[in-house]
Motif scaffolding. Structure first.
Motif, PDB file in Angstrom:
ATOM      1  N   GLY A 311       0.958  -1.317   0.129  1.00  0.00           N
ATOM      2  CA  GLY A 311      -0.103   0.100   0.102  1.00  0.00           C
ATOM      3  C   GLY A 311       0.814   1.405   0.087  1.00  0.00           C
ATOM      4  O   GLY A 311       2.036   1.100   0.557  1.00  0.00           O
ATOM      5  N   GLU A 312       0.272   2.391  -0.305  1.00  0.00           N
ATOM      6  CA  GLU A 312       0.968   3.693  -0.430  1.00  0.00           C
ATOM      7  C   GLU A 312       1.241   3.963   1.119  1.00  0.00           C
ATOM      8  O   GLU A 312       0.337   3.699   1.859  1.00  0.00           O
ATOM      9  N   ARG A 362     -10.844  -3.356   9.741  1.00  0.00           N
ATOM     10  CA  ARG A 362     -10.384  -2.733   8.549  1.00  0.00           C
ATOM     11  C   ARG A 362     -10.482  -0.937   8.904  1.00  0.00           C
ATOM     12  O   ARG A 362     -11.614  -0.709   9.423  1.00  0.00           O
ATOM     13  N   SER A 364     -11.137   1.292   6.765  1.00  0.00           N
ATOM     14  CA  SER A 364     -12.361   1.806   6.220  1.00  0.00           C
ATOM     15  C   SER A 364     -13.819   1.347   6.860  1.00  0.00           C
ATOM     16  O   SER A 364     -14.550   2.456   6.915  1.00  0.00           O
ATOM     17  N   THR A 365     -13.538   0.343   7.517  1.00  0.00           N
ATOM     18  CA  THR A 365     -14.974  -0.005   8.306  1.00  0.00           C
ATOM     19  C   THR A 365     -15.116   0.909   9.374  1.00  0.00           C
ATOM     20  O   THR A 365     -16.206   1.296   9.680  1.00  0.00           O
ATOM     21  N   ALA A 378      -8.470   9.270   0.592  1.00  0.00           N
ATOM     22  CA  ALA A 378      -7.698   8.595  -0.541  1.00  0.00           C
ATOM     23  C   ALA A 378      -6.923   7.735   0.094  1.00  0.00           C
ATOM     24  O   ALA A 378      -6.315   6.739  -0.254  1.00  0.00           O
ATOM     25  N   LEU A 380      -7.631   5.671   2.733  1.00  0.00           N
ATOM     26  CA  LEU A 380      -8.307   4.684   3.497  1.00  0.00           C
ATOM     27  C   LEU A 380      -7.919   3.405   2.631  1.00  0.00           C
ATOM     28  O   LEU A 380      -7.604   2.342   3.349  1.00  0.00           O
ATOM     29  N   PRO A 381      -8.034   3.277   1.469  1.00  0.00           N
ATOM     30  CA  PRO A 381      -7.753   1.951   0.846  1.00  0.00           C
ATOM     31  C   PRO A 381      -6.352   1.707   0.829  1.00  0.00           C
ATOM     32  O   PRO A 381      -6.035   0.321   1.112  1.00  0.00           O
ATOM     33  N   HIS A 382      -5.415   2.550   0.983  1.00  0.00           N
ATOM     34  CA  HIS A 382      -4.057   2.193   1.377  1.00  0.00           C
ATOM     35  C   HIS A 382      -3.943   1.629   2.810  1.00  0.00           C
ATOM     36  O   HIS A 382      -3.335   0.570   2.931  1.00  0.00           O
ATOM     37  N   ASP A 384      -6.093   0.060   4.205  1.00  0.00           N
ATOM     38  CA  ASP A 384      -6.758  -1.167   4.680  1.00  0.00           C
ATOM     39  C   ASP A 384      -5.765  -2.220   4.057  1.00  0.00           C
ATOM     40  O   ASP A 384      -5.599  -3.074   4.634  1.00  0.00           O
ATOM     41  N   THR A 385      -5.021  -2.210   2.940  1.00  0.00           N
ATOM     42  CA  THR A 385      -4.019  -3.086   2.484  1.00  0.00           C
ATOM     43  C   THR A 385      -2.814  -3.066   3.421  1.00  0.00           C
ATOM     44  O   THR A 385      -2.133  -4.028   3.528  1.00  0.00           O
TER      45      THR A 385
END
Ligand SMILES: CC(C)(COP(=O)(O)OP(=O)(O)OC[C@H]1O[C@@H](n2cnc3c(N)ncnc32)[C@H](O)[C@@H]1OP(=O)(O)O)[C@@H](O)C(=O)NCCC(=O)NCCS
Length: 399
Positions: A311-312, A362, A364-365, A378, A380-382, A384-385
């Motif tokens: 992830g970033e 997670r 994001s959750t 932006a 959040l997805p990073h 998460d991973t």
């Protein structure tokens, strides 16, 4: 809070403190019970709240390394024996004990503290978050699929054999999931007396030797209306180093005669017991509960020790009023973690960070329900991973 002295328990004060715990948990402390528990309730690492000479509150811990994502283990305090006498509750006694205990953990170099909570409403205010969960399964005896892992043998131990063998076997098996803890001698002192004494113990042996064990007890299920109903087996402790050993132990449990069902609380969320059966519905998940709660005592050390998914980089800001040394911004990335003065992408509380740390929740959750303050969506997805782990965390040790 006034009128209470909070201090380390002194030698000779253990039984009085244990009686506070017994009363709070509605257990009568007899001489016989104390004889069996004394070795597992030392004064060391235990704090008492006193009015004059009288102890009215207690909080203890034992030292145990805890596995974090990536496989490292960190020094942790496994918090146990927390209680305040009923005629002194809701006056801040637990709050003062928790403050003393966390400060002590910091002095000892514990990076983490972990506990099982009697109630889920108590520990968030002290920076603990629910960090591992377990599912309860109820299995009715049924056939295994032909392709389920097989091989190996299972043997029942005598109580004496189990007391001798299990501590070494658990240690050899290793901590295979984030959240698992070592079981030090003070833990086994209790387990030898209570768990092993009150349970049947079976060990699985595979091609490379003993590789799994189960402790279970039986509960009568016969009633006047159902005189032929078999007993229920209740699984207390089941650990295996590989799926063949786990399958062998489940197969053994489900083949014990005169058994109508097997109950297993606190199992790993991804344990595939039902998928090994010809009728997967014979395995019902009857509940999912918090298993252990976690407190990051030393946030920089904890973040530096775990591995991160791809992830970033993401900057999180932690505000920790109880342990202000943790307050700061941390840049998380797959190559490591460092303190930073860069702007925060996500702001977390110690409780929320603990829920994320072992990979259970997670980001994001938690952000979606307002538990994380999001400065840059932006990120959040990073996040998460970065936080995700290969297997769900699980402790699997009661204390
Ligand atoms: C849980 C227990 C230790 C709390 O002790 P206490 O001295 O009353 O706690 P405090 O007065 O320091 O309470 C601190 C805060 O927690 C809250 N709290 C304490 N116990 C709570 C409970 N059981 N449920 C909900 N809230 C609770 C208090 O209302 C208080 O809230 P505030 O900060 O908003 O004022 C005590 O009630 C007890 O011994 N219970 C039985 C044994 C037990 O459950 N032990 C815990 C084992 S994990």
């Amino acid at each position: 809070m006034t009128g209470y002295e909070i201090r380390a328990l002194a030698a000779g004060e253990e039984r009085a403190a244990f009686e506070v715990l017994g009363r709070a948990l509605h257990v009568t402390v007899t001489d016989e019970l104390w004889r069996r528990r004394a070795a597992s309730f030392p004064a060391e690492r235990r704090f008492g709240a006193f009015t004059g000479e009288q102890v009215v509150g207690v909080a203890g811990s034992f030292a145990a390394r805890l596995a974090v994502p990536g496989g490292k283990t960190l020094p942790a305090a496994a918090v146990d024996g927390v209680a305040v006498r009923a005629d002194h509750t809701r006056r801040g006694v637990l709050t003062a004990l928790m403050a003393a205990q966390l400060a002590d953990c910091g002095r000892r170099g514990d990076v983490l503290a972990t506990l099982h909570a009697s109630e889920a409403t108590i520990y968030g205010r002290f920076g603990y978050g629910a960090a591992t969960r377990g599912k309860t399964v109820r299995i009715t005896p049924t056939a295994f699929r032909d392709d389920a892992p097989a091989g190996g043998t299972v043997r029942l131990l005598t109580t004496a054999e189990a007391r001798e063998l299990l501590p070494g076997l658990y240690a050899e098996m290793g901590l295979t999931r984030p959240g698992m803890i070592e079981r030090p001698e003070v833990w086994w002192a209790h387990a030898r007396e209570r768990l092993i004494g009150e349970h049947q113990v079976a060990v699985h042996t595979g091609p490379r030797g003993d590789d799994g064990f189960v402790l279970y007890r039986t509960e009568a299920r016969r009633t006047f209306d159902h005189p032929n109903r078999g007993a229920a087996l209740v699984v207390q402790d089941l650990h295996a180093t590989n799926t063949a050993a786990a399958a062998g132990l489940w197969r053994f449990l489900l083949r014990v005669d005169l058994v109508s069902e097997v109950h297993a609380p606190g199992r790993p969320l991804d344990e595939p017991a039902g998928a090994m059966l010809t009728d997967p519905r014979a395995c019902a998940v009857t509940g999912v509960d918090d298993d252990t709660w976690l407190r990051l005592v030393d946030v920089p050390a904890a973040l530096a020790a775990r591995s991160w998914g791809p992830g970033e980089p993401v900057v999180i800001e932690v505000t920790d009023p109880q342990l202000p040394g943790n307050t700061g911004r941390y840049r998380l990335s797959p190559t490591g973690t460092r303190s930073t003065t860069a702007a925060a992408d996500l702001r977390v509380t110690p409780e929320t960070l603990a829920m994320l740390y072992l990979g259970d929740a997670r980001p994001s959750t938690l952000a979606a329900i307002g538990r994380i303050d999001v400065a840059d969506p932006a990120a959040l997805p990073h996040a998460d991973t970065l936080f995700v782990t290969a297997v769900p965390p699980w402790c699997g040790t009661g204390f």
